[in-house]
Motif scaffolding. Structure first.
Motif, PDB file in Angstrom:
ATOM      1  N   MET A 119      15.261 -11.670   5.091  1.00 48.84           N
ATOM      2  CA  MET A 119      14.262 -10.943   5.862  1.00 48.84           C
ATOM      3  C   MET A 119      13.127 -10.591   4.922  1.00 48.84           C
ATOM      4  SD  MET A 119      16.238  -7.396   6.672  1.00 48.84           S
ATOM      5  CE  MET A 119      16.815  -6.321   5.384  1.00 48.84           C
ATOM      6  N   GLU A 120      11.956 -10.384   5.523  1.00 46.22           N
ATOM      7  CA  GLU A 120      10.784 -10.034   4.719  1.00 46.22           C
ATOM      8  C   GLU A 120      10.360  -8.617   5.026  1.00 46.22           C
ATOM      9  OE1 GLU A 120       7.066 -11.934   5.496  1.00 46.22           O
ATOM     10  OE2 GLU A 120       7.135 -11.456   7.613  1.00 46.22           O
ATOM     11  N   ILE A 121       9.691  -8.009   4.065  1.00 44.78           N
ATOM     12  CA  ILE A 121       9.113  -6.693   4.262  1.00 44.78           C
ATOM     13  C   ILE A 121       7.614  -6.827   4.061  1.00 44.78           C
ATOM     14  CG2 ILE A 121       9.514  -5.994   1.863  1.00 44.78           C
ATOM     15  CD1 ILE A 121      10.096  -3.139   3.040  1.00 44.78           C
ATOM     16  N   GLY A 122       6.847  -6.333   5.015  1.00 47.95           N
ATOM     17  CA  GLY A 122       5.403  -6.435   4.970  1.00 47.95           C
ATOM     18  C   GLY A 122       4.757  -5.076   5.112  1.00 47.95           C
ATOM     19  N   GLY A 123       3.770  -4.852   4.316  1.00 53.33           N
ATOM     20  CA  GLY A 123       3.068  -3.576   4.296  1.00 53.33           C
ATOM     21  C   GLY A 123       3.337  -2.901   2.968  1.00 53.33           C
ATOM     22  N   ALA A 124       2.286  -2.653   2.212  1.00 50.48           N
ATOM     23  CA  ALA A 124       2.444  -2.090   0.868  1.00 50.48           C
ATOM     24  C   ALA A 124       3.106  -0.718   0.894  1.00 50.48           C
ATOM     25  CB  ALA A 124       1.091  -2.025   0.174  1.00 50.48           C
ATOM     26  N   ASN A 125       2.765   0.121   1.863  1.00 47.64           N
ATOM     27  CA  ASN A 125       3.352   1.459   1.906  1.00 47.64           C
ATOM     28  C   ASN A 125       4.832   1.405   2.269  1.00 47.64           C
ATOM     29  OD1 ASN A 125       0.954   2.701   1.178  1.00 47.64           O
ATOM     30  ND2 ASN A 125       0.297   2.961   3.294  1.00 47.64           N
ATOM     31  N   LEU A 126       5.196   0.538   3.208  1.00 43.55           N
ATOM     32  CA  LEU A 126       6.608   0.393   3.556  1.00 43.55           C
ATOM     33  C   LEU A 126       7.391  -0.132   2.357  1.00 43.55           C
ATOM     34  CD1 LEU A 126       8.982   0.431   5.530  1.00 43.55           C
ATOM     35  CD2 LEU A 126       8.217  -1.818   6.355  1.00 43.55           C
ATOM     36  N   ALA A 127       6.873  -1.161   1.701  1.00 44.74           N
ATOM     37  CA  ALA A 127       7.553  -1.703   0.525  1.00 44.74           C
ATOM     38  C   ALA A 127       7.677  -0.637  -0.563  1.00 44.74           C
ATOM     39  CB  ALA A 127       6.816  -2.927   0.005  1.00 44.74           C
ATOM     40  N   ALA A 128       6.619   0.158  -0.750  1.00 50.77           N
ATOM     41  CA  ALA A 128       6.650   1.212  -1.768  1.00 50.77           C
ATOM     42  C   ALA A 128       7.734   2.244  -1.476  1.00 50.77           C
ATOM     43  CB  ALA A 128       5.288   1.896  -1.859  1.00 50.77           C
ATOM     44  N   SER A 129       8.027   2.473  -0.201  1.00 47.19           N
ATOM     45  CA  SER A 129       9.034   3.481   0.150  1.00 47.19           C
ATOM     46  C   SER A 129      10.459   3.028  -0.151  1.00 47.19           C
ATOM     47  CB  SER A 129       8.898   3.882   1.632  1.00 47.19           C
ATOM     48  OG  SER A 129       9.360   2.856   2.487  1.00 47.19           O
ATOM     49  N   VAL A 130      10.712   1.727  -0.187  1.00 51.22           N
ATOM     50  CA  VAL A 130      12.071   1.240  -0.454  1.00 51.22           C
ATOM     51  C   VAL A 130      12.226   0.671  -1.861  1.00 51.22           C
ATOM     52  CG1 VAL A 130      12.466   0.809   2.000  1.00 51.22           C
ATOM     53  CG2 VAL A 130      11.748  -1.084   0.532  1.00 51.22           C
ATOM     54  N   MET A 131      11.123   0.378  -2.529  1.00 52.43           N
ATOM     55  CA  MET A 131      11.162  -0.225  -3.861  1.00 52.43           C
ATOM     56  C   MET A 131      11.953   0.607  -4.874  1.00 52.43           C
ATOM     57  SD  MET A 131       7.847  -1.746  -5.894  1.00 52.43           S
ATOM     58  CE  MET A 131       7.194  -2.551  -4.430  1.00 52.43           C
ATOM     59  N   PRO A 132      11.766   1.919  -4.935  1.00 54.15           N
ATOM     60  CA  PRO A 132      12.500   2.707  -5.938  1.00 54.15           C
ATOM     61  C   PRO A 132      14.018   2.687  -5.743  1.00 54.15           C
ATOM     62  CG  PRO A 132      10.664   3.972  -5.052  1.00 54.15           C
ATOM     63  CD  PRO A 132      10.801   2.745  -4.208  1.00 54.15           C
ATOM     64  N   TYR A 133      14.481   2.267  -4.573  1.00 56.54           N
ATOM     65  CA  TYR A 133      15.905   2.257  -4.277  1.00 56.54           C
ATOM     66  C   TYR A 133      16.556   0.897  -4.540  1.00 56.54           C
ATOM     67  CZ  TYR A 133      14.738   6.689  -2.233  1.00 56.54           C
ATOM     68  OH  TYR A 133      14.283   7.977  -2.059  1.00 56.54           O
ATOM     69  N   GLY A 134      15.789  -0.034  -5.102  1.00 53.54           N
ATOM     70  CA  GLY A 134      16.335  -1.342  -5.442  1.00 53.54           C
ATOM     71  C   GLY A 134      16.685  -2.209  -4.248  1.00 53.54           C
ATOM     72  N   LEU A 135      16.021  -1.991  -3.117  1.00 52.57           N
ATOM     73  CA  LEU A 135      16.353  -2.732  -1.902  1.00 52.57           C
ATOM     74  C   LEU A 135      15.637  -4.076  -1.796  1.00 52.57           C
ATOM     75  CD1 LEU A 135      16.456   0.236   0.627  1.00 52.57           C
ATOM     76  CD2 LEU A 135      18.380  -0.994  -0.404  1.00 52.57           C
ATOM     77  N   ILE A 136      14.604  -4.290  -2.594  1.00 53.23           N
ATOM     78  CA  ILE A 136      13.870  -5.556  -2.547  1.00 53.23           C
ATOM     79  C   ILE A 136      14.483  -6.509  -3.567  1.00 53.23           C
ATOM     80  CG2 ILE A 136      11.628  -6.670  -2.842  1.00 53.23           C
ATOM     81  CD1 ILE A 136      10.364  -3.984  -1.948  1.00 53.23           C
ATOM     82  N   ASP A 137      14.843  -7.705  -3.098  1.00 51.37           N
ATOM     83  CA  ASP A 137      15.517  -8.689  -3.938  1.00 51.37           C
ATOM     84  C   ASP A 137      14.567  -9.689  -4.576  1.00 51.37           C
ATOM     85  OD1 ASP A 137      18.339  -7.934  -3.243  1.00 51.37           O
ATOM     86  OD2 ASP A 137      17.589  -8.425  -1.237  1.00 51.37           O
ATOM     87  N   GLU A 138      13.411  -9.868  -3.962  1.00 50.93           N
ATOM     88  CA  GLU A 138      12.488 -10.899  -4.434  1.00 50.93           C
ATOM     89  C   GLU A 138      11.055 -10.468  -4.145  1.00 50.93           C
ATOM     90  OE1 GLU A 138      11.643 -15.440  -3.036  1.00 50.93           O
ATOM     91  OE2 GLU A 138      13.733 -14.928  -3.501  1.00 50.93           O
ATOM     92  N   TYR A 139      10.178 -10.810  -5.072  1.00 51.68           N
ATOM     93  CA  TYR A 139       8.756 -10.506  -4.951  1.00 51.68           C
ATOM     94  C   TYR A 139       7.990 -11.824  -5.025  1.00 51.68           C
ATOM     95  CZ  TYR A 139      10.181  -5.728  -5.951  1.00 51.68           C
ATOM     96  OH  TYR A 139      10.772  -4.496  -5.906  1.00 51.68           O
ATOM     97  N   GLN A 140       7.151 -12.062  -4.026  1.00 48.61           N
ATOM     98  CA  GLN A 140       6.315 -13.258  -4.013  1.00 48.61           C
ATOM     99  C   GLN A 140       4.864 -12.810  -4.002  1.00 48.61           C
ATOM    100  OE1 GLN A 140       7.458 -15.637  -0.632  1.00 48.61           O
ATOM    101  NE2 GLN A 140       9.486 -16.047  -1.464  1.00 48.61           N
ATOM    102  N   LEU A 141       4.160 -13.107  -5.084  1.00 52.76           N
ATOM    103  CA  LEU A 141       2.755 -12.739  -5.212  1.00 52.76           C
ATOM    104  C   LEU A 141       1.923 -14.004  -5.065  1.00 52.76           C
ATOM    105  CD1 LEU A 141       4.501 -10.724  -7.036  1.00 52.76           C
ATOM    106  CD2 LEU A 141       2.345 -10.194  -8.112  1.00 52.76           C
ATOM    107  N   PHE A 142       0.958 -13.969  -4.174  1.00 56.34           N
ATOM    108  CA  PHE A 142       0.013 -15.064  -3.990  1.00 56.34           C
ATOM    109  C   PHE A 142      -1.313 -14.575  -4.565  1.00 56.34           C
ATOM    110  CE2 PHE A 142       3.424 -15.790  -1.111  1.00 56.34           C
ATOM    111  CZ  PHE A 142       3.590 -17.168  -1.117  1.00 56.34           C
ATOM    112  N   VAL A 143      -1.526 -14.875  -5.835  1.00 59.82           N
ATOM    113  CA  VAL A 143      -2.615 -14.300  -6.608  1.00 59.82           C
ATOM    114  C   VAL A 143      -3.914 -15.068  -6.367  1.00 59.82           C
ATOM    115  CG1 VAL A 143      -3.396 -13.609  -8.900  1.00 59.82           C
ATOM    116  CG2 VAL A 143      -0.931 -13.597  -8.358  1.00 59.82           C
ATOM    117  N   SER A 144      -4.898 -14.357  -5.831  1.00 63.83           N
ATOM    118  CA  SER A 144      -6.221 -14.931  -5.573  1.00 63.83           C
ATOM    119  C   SER A 144      -7.143 -14.672  -6.757  1.00 63.83           C
ATOM    120  CB  SER A 144      -6.854 -14.305  -4.326  1.00 63.83           C
ATOM    121  OG  SER A 144      -6.187 -14.721  -3.168  1.00 63.83           O
ATOM    122  N   PRO A 145      -8.037 -15.595  -7.041  1.00 65.55           N
ATOM    123  CA  PRO A 145      -8.954 -15.431  -8.169  1.00 65.55           C
ATOM    124  C   PRO A 145     -10.134 -14.521  -7.815  1.00 65.55           C
ATOM    125  CG  PRO A 145      -9.341 -17.543  -7.128  1.00 65.55           C
ATOM    126  CD  PRO A 145      -8.180 -16.913  -6.412  1.00 65.55           C
TER     127      PRO A 145
END
Length: 183
Positions: A119-145
């Motif tokens: 499953m994916e998590i979308g929204g920076a604030n939602l992700a920020a709320s669960v990140m400190p609890y180690g719930l995110i298994d993978e981070y995919q960054l699509f870096v724009s120049p």
């Protein structure tokens, strides 16, 4: 247990939107859009914060048939995909969505334990709320120049370091994908 993936277009200086909330700088070309379509098919559930849900819900269900085939394809995928929307202010959601107004950490834990897919998590604030609890298994960054100089950061301030391992890089014409896994 389901794997939770946090994926976002991000500026070179780490922001997911500009100071005014705009994301026009991150519009995908056809190659990248097709990649996102294919990846989106793999998710069982999509978790959305309120702002992201509202942005998506005002656009994707109304894509005209005359739009490009890649856009029409994503519109169908998005409206059909089961979504969980986390918001304390919305009263209802649509487009195969479930509204959760309680603790996001508890609900995300329950969703992770409820299956063995992705499953994916979308929204920076939602992700920020669960990140400190180690719930995110993978981070995919699509870096724009592009350097935005401000906006919403992809990563919030954290009390502890987040140790990641680079698992993949992929060059697109318009962005560089960096895929990191925890552990």
């Amino acid at each position: 247990m389901r794997r939770l993936i946090y994926s976002f277009g991000v500026s070179l200086d780490g922001f997911v939107n500009d100071p005014g909330g705009g994301i026009d700088w991150s519009e995908p070309d056809d190659e990248l859009h097709q990649f996102h379509n294919d990846r989106y098919r793999e998710f069982e559930i999509s978790l959305h914060g309120r702002r992201l849900y509202e942005l998506m819900a005002e656009h994707w269900p109304y894509v005209p048939d005359s739009a490009g085939s890649i856009e029409c394809e994503f519109a169908a995928l998005w409206t059909e995909k089961p979504k969980v929307v986390f918001s304390r202010t919305l009263n209802e959601v649509h487009w195969n969505s479930t509204l959760v107004q309680k603790n996001a950490v508890e609900e995300v834990r329950a969703l992770k334990n409820g299956g063995d897919g992705m499953m994916e998590i979308g929204g920076a604030n939602l992700a920020a709320s669960v990140m400190p609890y180690g719930l995110i298994d993978e981070y995919q960054l699509f870096v724009s120049p592009v350097v935005l100089g401000g906006g919403t950061p992809m990563f919030p301030p954290l009390n502890n370091r987040l140790h990641l391992r680079l698992a993949e890089t992929k060059n697109f014409e318009s962005v560089l994908m960096l895929r990191y896994v925890t552990g």
